[in-house]
Motif scaffolding. Structure first.
Motif, PDB file in Angstrom:
ATOM      1  N   LEU A  29       0.829  -1.203   0.000  1.00 40.77           N
ATOM      2  CA  LEU A  29       0.000   0.000   0.000  1.00 40.77           C
ATOM      3  C   LEU A  29       0.866   1.257   0.000  1.00 40.77           C
ATOM      4  O   LEU A  29       1.825   1.361   0.775  1.00 40.77           O
ATOM      5  CB  LEU A  29      -0.909   0.033   1.233  1.00 40.77           C
ATOM      6  CG  LEU A  29      -1.828  -1.167   1.441  1.00 40.77           C
ATOM      7  CD1 LEU A  29      -2.695  -0.946   2.687  1.00 40.77           C
ATOM      8  CD2 LEU A  29      -2.709  -1.367   0.217  1.00 40.77           C
ATOM      9  N   GLU A  36      -1.891  -2.818  -8.449  1.00 47.20           N
ATOM     10  CA  GLU A  36      -3.179  -3.319  -7.999  1.00 47.20           C
ATOM     11  C   GLU A  36      -4.269  -3.128  -9.046  1.00 47.20           C
ATOM     12  O   GLU A  36      -5.170  -3.957  -9.179  1.00 47.20           O
ATOM     13  CB  GLU A  36      -3.583  -2.603  -6.708  1.00 47.20           C
ATOM     14  CG  GLU A  36      -4.822  -3.161  -6.067  1.00 47.20           C
ATOM     15  CD  GLU A  36      -5.062  -2.565  -4.691  1.00 47.20           C
ATOM     16  OE1 GLU A  36      -5.364  -3.329  -3.783  1.00 47.20           O
ATOM     17  OE2 GLU A  36      -4.935  -1.336  -4.529  1.00 47.20           O
ATOM     18  N   ARG A  42      -9.618   2.399   3.263  1.00 46.26           N
ATOM     19  CA  ARG A  42      -9.372   1.506   2.137  1.00 46.26           C
ATOM     20  C   ARG A  42     -10.192   0.222   2.274  1.00 46.26           C
ATOM     21  O   ARG A  42     -10.799  -0.246   1.311  1.00 46.26           O
ATOM     22  CB  ARG A  42      -7.880   1.149   2.084  1.00 46.26           C
ATOM     23  CG  ARG A  42      -7.555   0.084   1.064  1.00 46.26           C
ATOM     24  CD  ARG A  42      -6.166  -0.522   1.297  1.00 46.26           C
ATOM     25  NE  ARG A  42      -6.064  -1.762   0.551  1.00 46.26           N
ATOM     26  CZ  ARG A  42      -5.781  -1.836  -0.740  1.00 46.26           C
ATOM     27  NH1 ARG A  42      -5.578  -0.732  -1.417  1.00 46.26           N
ATOM     28  NH2 ARG A  42      -5.715  -2.990  -1.361  1.00 46.26           N
ATOM     29  N   ASN A 101      -5.302   4.751   2.852  1.00 47.78           N
ATOM     30  CA  ASN A 101      -4.680   3.441   3.066  1.00 47.78           C
ATOM     31  C   ASN A 101      -4.349   3.188   4.529  1.00 47.78           C
ATOM     32  O   ASN A 101      -4.197   2.032   4.931  1.00 47.78           O
ATOM     33  CB  ASN A 101      -3.401   3.319   2.227  1.00 47.78           C
ATOM     34  CG  ASN A 101      -3.699   2.958   0.780  1.00 47.78           C
ATOM     35  OD1 ASN A 101      -4.773   2.447   0.468  1.00 47.78           O
ATOM     36  ND2 ASN A 101      -2.760   3.242  -0.115  1.00 47.78           N
TER      37      ASN A 101
END
Lengths: 161, 303
Positions: free
Chosen positions: A56, A118, B78, B107
């Motif tokens: 991430l 992603e 997220r 995130n």
């Protein structure tokens, strides 16, 4: 207090001694001596320090180094092939003149690498939305968007790491 | 600026986290850190120790059942964005998510962090107020639940007692036919809103189908409207809700809502937007959110 934090850094097992208050960004720059991660605002607005933690894209200035213990961390240095040269996204930035001063570029590369890994089908609207988290004062963003759009093919084909 | 000196603890259980907070008045909970870390960097906060919740089990779950939607306090934006079940069960919350900060912040930023931080311009407190949500907390005296209308007391001030930790957000179930609208305006994408609106309502047909045609028009029922970014807490717009109750669900309702908003709301002004501008902006956003709710019947949802 200081302690040892262990994590994978661009695929290499790494141990750093850090103070509790040290941000991940400072640990990467001052401890690991990887100065590709840039520090702009240091309070989560500019996006220059973005790194990839466990897949991430995150602000390395808004995370303590001790919170990365056990994580998989990828910085802009990890986007280039190990044998030298440029990764697909970096090459596209080069070809589309998607940087000028280059200060914001590491954070934009890591953010867009995480996005395309992603979501290799991300459309221009999605890319623009995600890019809103990174400030660039030189390019006007248009060449950045063109470069990211152009790099998508490589992520579709290879699942670039 | 670099962070002030601070110690770090990473408890393995909720009880351990509560004990760490109880042992030190200056200790502070660290969840996603996307609001607290900037406050540390500005040195607006200087806790003695940060108690990180990342290893506390059970706080990262999203559950949906007959009682509603239950979101653990460590659930990130997220995770909510990626949950199709959440989008179906709580469309107003889903509509708010893209407005919350930026991709990288979403995130790591968490539901519990947003509630506990209680920024007046944040989206989730307004959504919680509109949806009549309940916030579950745990502390030395055990767990308790606080209604959203009683939770937000002022700018960055909540009903949390010292030593208490937000553990979950509970949203009541909504019928699949419920309408919703969410609008906000910020100067740049991802910035804090200058003003915003979260609303939900039902549109019902009169049961008596023999009524005269004009009286049989669909009507608005049970509108709940919260405004954010205009005061130190999110505010229910009672006067607007009253103006809409039983109103015919068409453009006249939008005009009536905007008029009631302008007549009843006195926003705070600040250097970035004065009170008159914020009032006009809020009315415009309200009109858009209401029109969206009236024009878009909810898609058929799986039960």
């Amino acid at each position: 207090m200081s302690r040892t934090v262990r994590f994978a850094l661009n695929g290499v097992a790494t141990a750093l001694d850090v103070a509790d208050r040290t941000t991940l960004a400072d640990a990467l720059r001052d401890g690991a001596r990887l100065t590709g991660t840039h520090l702009g605002c240091e309070h989560g607005v500019c996006g220059a320090c973005t790194v990839i933690v466990d897949g991430l894209a995150v602000r390395a200035c808004l995370m303590l180094a001790v919170q990365a213990d056990g994580a998989d961390v990828v910085t802009v240095e990890g986007l280039a092939p190990r044998d030298g040269g440029l990764g697909a996204l970096q090459q596209a930035f080069h070809e589309h003149h998607a940087l000028q001063c280059g200060f914001c570029t590491p954070g934009i590369l890591t953010t867009m690498h995480a996005l395309l890994t992603e979501e290799p089908e991300a459309d221009e609207a999605r890319i623009r939305d995600v890019l809103s988290g990174n400030l660039c004062r030189c390019t006007g963003y248009l060449p950045i968007i063109a470069a990211v759009m152009a790099a998508r093919g490589a992520y579709r084909r290879e699942g670039v790491e | 600026m670099k962070l002030p000196p601070v110690a770090y603890r990473c408890p393995e259980s909720l009880d351990e986290a509560i004990a760490l907070l109880a042992a030190d008045d200056e200790a502070q909970i660290l969840s996603g850190g996307q609001s607290l870390m900037p406050m540390l960097a500005f040195r607006l906060a200087a806790p003695s120790v940060l108690v990180d919740l990342r290893r506390v089990p059970g706080l990262d779950r999203i559950a949906i059942d007959a009682e509603g939607t239950h979101v653990g306090s460590r659930v990130t934006w997220r995770a909510l964005e990626r949950s199709h079940a959440l989008a179906a069960a709580q469309p107003l919350l889903a509509a708010a998510l893209p407005h919350i900060a930026h991709y990288q912040i979403r995130n790591r930023g968490t539901v519990g962090g947003s509630l506990a931080h209680a920024d007046p311009a944040a989206e989730l407190p307004a959504v919680a107020l509109t949806l009549d949500a309940t916030i579950e907390v745990a502390g030395p005296a055990g767990p308790r639940r606080i209604g959203a209308q009683d939770f937000f007391l002022g700018a960055m001030t909540t009903a949390l007692e010292p030593g208490e930790i937000v553990t979950a957000l509970h949203l009541p179930p909504a019928p699949a036919t419920r309408r919703h609208g969410f609008e906000e305006f910020a100067r740049r994408r991802g910035d804090f809103a200058l003003a915003g609106i979260a609303l939900s309502l039902d549109v019902t047909l009169p049961l008596d189908v023999t009524m005269a045609r004009d009286r049989a028009a669909p009507r608005i029922e049970g509108a709940r409207i919260a405004a954010f970014g205009i005061a130190d807490v999110p505010l229910r717009l009672d006067a607007v809700e009253a103006a809409l109750e039983g109103a015919v669900a068409d453009a006249s309702a939008v005009a009536a809502a905007e008029a009631a908003c302008v007549a009843s709301v006195t926003p705070d002004g600040d250097p970035s937007a004065d009170a008159a501008y914020r009032r006009a902006l809020l009315a415009t956003l309200l009109g858009r959110a209401l029109a969206c709710a009236l024009e878009n019947p909810p898609a058929e949802r799986a039960a």
